[in-house]
Scaffold this motif. Sequence first.
Motif, PDB file in Angstrom:
ATOM      1  N   ARG A  71      32.300  53.067  33.756  1.00 44.60           N
ATOM      2  CA  ARG A  71      32.115  52.880  35.201  1.00 44.60           C
ATOM      3  C   ARG A  71      33.253  52.042  35.746  1.00 44.60           C
ATOM      4  O   ARG A  71      33.874  51.286  35.016  1.00 44.60           O
ATOM      5  N   TRP A  72      33.506  52.163  37.014  1.00 47.51           N
ATOM      6  CA  TRP A  72      34.611  51.450  37.639  1.00 47.51           C
ATOM      7  C   TRP A  72      34.206  50.987  39.022  1.00 47.51           C
ATOM      8  O   TRP A  72      33.152  51.372  39.522  1.00 47.51           O
ATOM      9  N   PHE A  73      35.051  50.155  39.637  1.00 46.24           N
ATOM     10  CA  PHE A  73      34.793  49.687  41.001  1.00 46.24           C
ATOM     11  C   PHE A  73      36.114  49.560  41.746  1.00 46.24           C
ATOM     12  O   PHE A  73      37.174  49.419  41.146  1.00 46.24           O
ATOM     13  N   LYS A  74      36.040  49.636  43.056  1.00 48.47           N
ATOM     14  CA  LYS A  74      37.218  49.420  43.897  1.00 48.47           C
ATOM     15  C   LYS A  74      37.352  47.913  44.102  1.00 48.47           C
ATOM     16  O   LYS A  74      36.459  47.264  44.646  1.00 48.47           O
ATOM     17  N   ASP A  75      38.486  47.371  43.658  1.00 46.16           N
ATOM     18  CA  ASP A  75      38.747  45.938  43.704  1.00 46.16           C
ATOM     19  C   ASP A  75      39.241  45.564  45.105  1.00 46.16           C
ATOM     20  O   ASP A  75      40.428  45.583  45.392  1.00 46.16           O
ATOM     21  N   LEU A  76      38.327  45.230  45.995  1.00 41.28           N
ATOM     22  CA  LEU A  76      38.654  44.994  47.402  1.00 41.28           C
ATOM     23  C   LEU A  76      39.521  43.764  47.628  1.00 41.28           C
ATOM     24  O   LEU A  76      40.330  43.729  48.550  1.00 41.28           O
ATOM     25  N   ASN A  77      39.358  42.728  46.787  1.00 40.42           N
ATOM     26  CA  ASN A  77      40.135  41.509  46.994  1.00 40.42           C
ATOM     27  C   ASN A  77      41.273  41.336  45.979  1.00 40.42           C
ATOM     28  O   ASN A  77      41.968  40.332  45.990  1.00 40.42           O
ATOM     29  N   GLY A  78      41.456  42.308  45.103  1.00 38.75           N
ATOM     30  CA  GLY A  78      42.594  42.312  44.187  1.00 38.75           C
ATOM     31  C   GLY A  78      42.559  41.298  43.059  1.00 38.75           C
ATOM     32  O   GLY A  78      43.581  41.039  42.432  1.00 38.75           O
ATOM     33  N   ASN A  79      41.388  40.749  42.728  1.00 38.55           N
ATOM     34  CA  ASN A  79      41.339  39.749  41.662  1.00 38.55           C
ATOM     35  C   ASN A  79      40.909  40.318  40.306  1.00 38.55           C
ATOM     36  O   ASN A  79      40.724  39.582  39.348  1.00 38.55           O
ATOM     37  N   LYS A  80      40.730  41.640  40.212  1.00 43.36           N
ATOM     38  CA  LYS A  80      40.360  42.354  38.985  1.00 43.36           C
ATOM     39  C   LYS A  80      39.005  41.920  38.423  1.00 43.36           C
ATOM     40  O   LYS A  80      38.742  42.058  37.236  1.00 43.36           O
ATOM     41  N   LEU A  81      38.138  41.393  39.289  1.00 44.95           N
ATOM     42  CA  LEU A  81      36.781  41.016  38.908  1.00 44.95           C
ATOM     43  C   LEU A  81      35.794  41.728  39.816  1.00 44.95           C
ATOM     44  O   LEU A  81      36.060  41.913  40.999  1.00 44.95           O
ATOM     45  N   LEU A  82      34.646  42.082  39.275  1.00 40.25           N
ATOM     46  CA  LEU A  82      33.584  42.685  40.072  1.00 40.25           C
ATOM     47  C   LEU A  82      32.855  41.554  40.796  1.00 40.25           C
ATOM     48  O   LEU A  82      32.035  40.853  40.219  1.00 40.25           O
ATOM     49  N   ASP A  83      33.193  41.357  42.064  1.00 40.08           N
ATOM     50  CA  ASP A  83      32.619  40.278  42.861  1.00 40.08           C
ATOM     51  C   ASP A  83      31.435  40.773  43.675  1.00 40.08           C
ATOM     52  O   ASP A  83      31.158  41.972  43.738  1.00 40.08           O
ATOM     53  N   SER A  84      30.783  39.848  44.357  1.00 38.82           N
ATOM     54  CA  SER A  84      29.588  40.193  45.136  1.00 38.82           C
ATOM     55  C   SER A  84      29.890  41.152  46.292  1.00 38.82           C
ATOM     56  O   SER A  84      29.002  41.844  46.764  1.00 38.82           O
ATOM     57  N   ILE A  85      31.130  41.200  46.754  1.00 45.03           N
ATOM     58  CA  ILE A  85      31.470  42.108  47.860  1.00 45.03           C
ATOM     59  C   ILE A  85      31.782  43.523  47.354  1.00 45.03           C
ATOM     60  O   ILE A  85      31.979  44.431  48.144  1.00 45.03           O
ATOM     61  N   GLU A  86      31.807  43.704  46.030  1.00 38.51           N
ATOM     62  CA  GLU A  86      32.143  44.996  45.424  1.00 38.51           C
ATOM     63  C   GLU A  86      30.955  45.514  44.623  1.00 38.51           C
ATOM     64  O   GLU A  86      30.053  44.758  44.270  1.00 38.51           O
ATOM     65  N   SER A  87      30.947  46.796  44.361  1.00 37.91           N
ATOM     66  CA  SER A  87      29.876  47.367  43.547  1.00 37.91           C
ATOM     67  C   SER A  87      30.447  48.475  42.667  1.00 37.91           C
ATOM     68  O   SER A  87      31.467  49.080  42.999  1.00 37.91           O
ATOM     69  N   LEU A  88      29.775  48.707  41.553  1.00 40.60           N
ATOM     70  CA  LEU A  88      30.198  49.771  40.653  1.00 40.60           C
ATOM     71  C   LEU A  88      30.058  51.123  41.340  1.00 40.60           C
ATOM     72  O   LEU A  88      29.086  51.369  42.053  1.00 40.60           O
ATOM     73  N   SER A  89      31.016  51.969  41.115  1.00 39.61           N
ATOM     74  CA  SER A  89      30.979  53.321  41.668  1.00 39.61           C
ATOM     75  C   SER A  89      29.910  54.142  40.952  1.00 39.61           C
ATOM     76  O   SER A  89      29.623  53.912  39.776  1.00 39.61           O
TER      77      SER A  89
END
Length: 140
Positions: A59-77
């Motif tokens: 699984r992957w996610f779009k890194d919205l803030n560019g820190n290469k971590l799955l943060d609370s503002i991001e979600s797994l695709s």
Amino acid sequence: MPLKQDTWHSLPSGKWGSLNQLYNSPVRSAIMEMHKELYGKAIVPESWVFNDFGLIAIRWFKDLNGNKLLDSIESLSGQIFHTTSDNEAETTLVSPVRLTLSHGCIHLKPNDRNRLFAIGAFKRGTSFTVHQYHERYKAN
């Protein structure tokens, strides 16, 4: 337990459970038939080979803030990189691998998945770029 037409599976407790009891019907013959369809031999395999997503799904996610971590503002695709049980069997039998249509996932051939793992393509924090359909891959 072939004599009782039962198949056992490992429970989270570490004990063994009966598939016949779990499904309230004999399933051993269905497992053997599924294995025969995929691999040509009517056996109960040592490990489960019927997963719709092959041996592993990435699984992957779009890194919205560019820190290469799955943060609370991001979600797994919901989109997943994976093989299929058919493709795993085709590879094991050294048959041509036929990729089928997907409802949004990215199907991989098992040997391609293995190669991508070997070069570190699926390591946590690795970036990838999605290209448009009309773009072509050009090897160096």
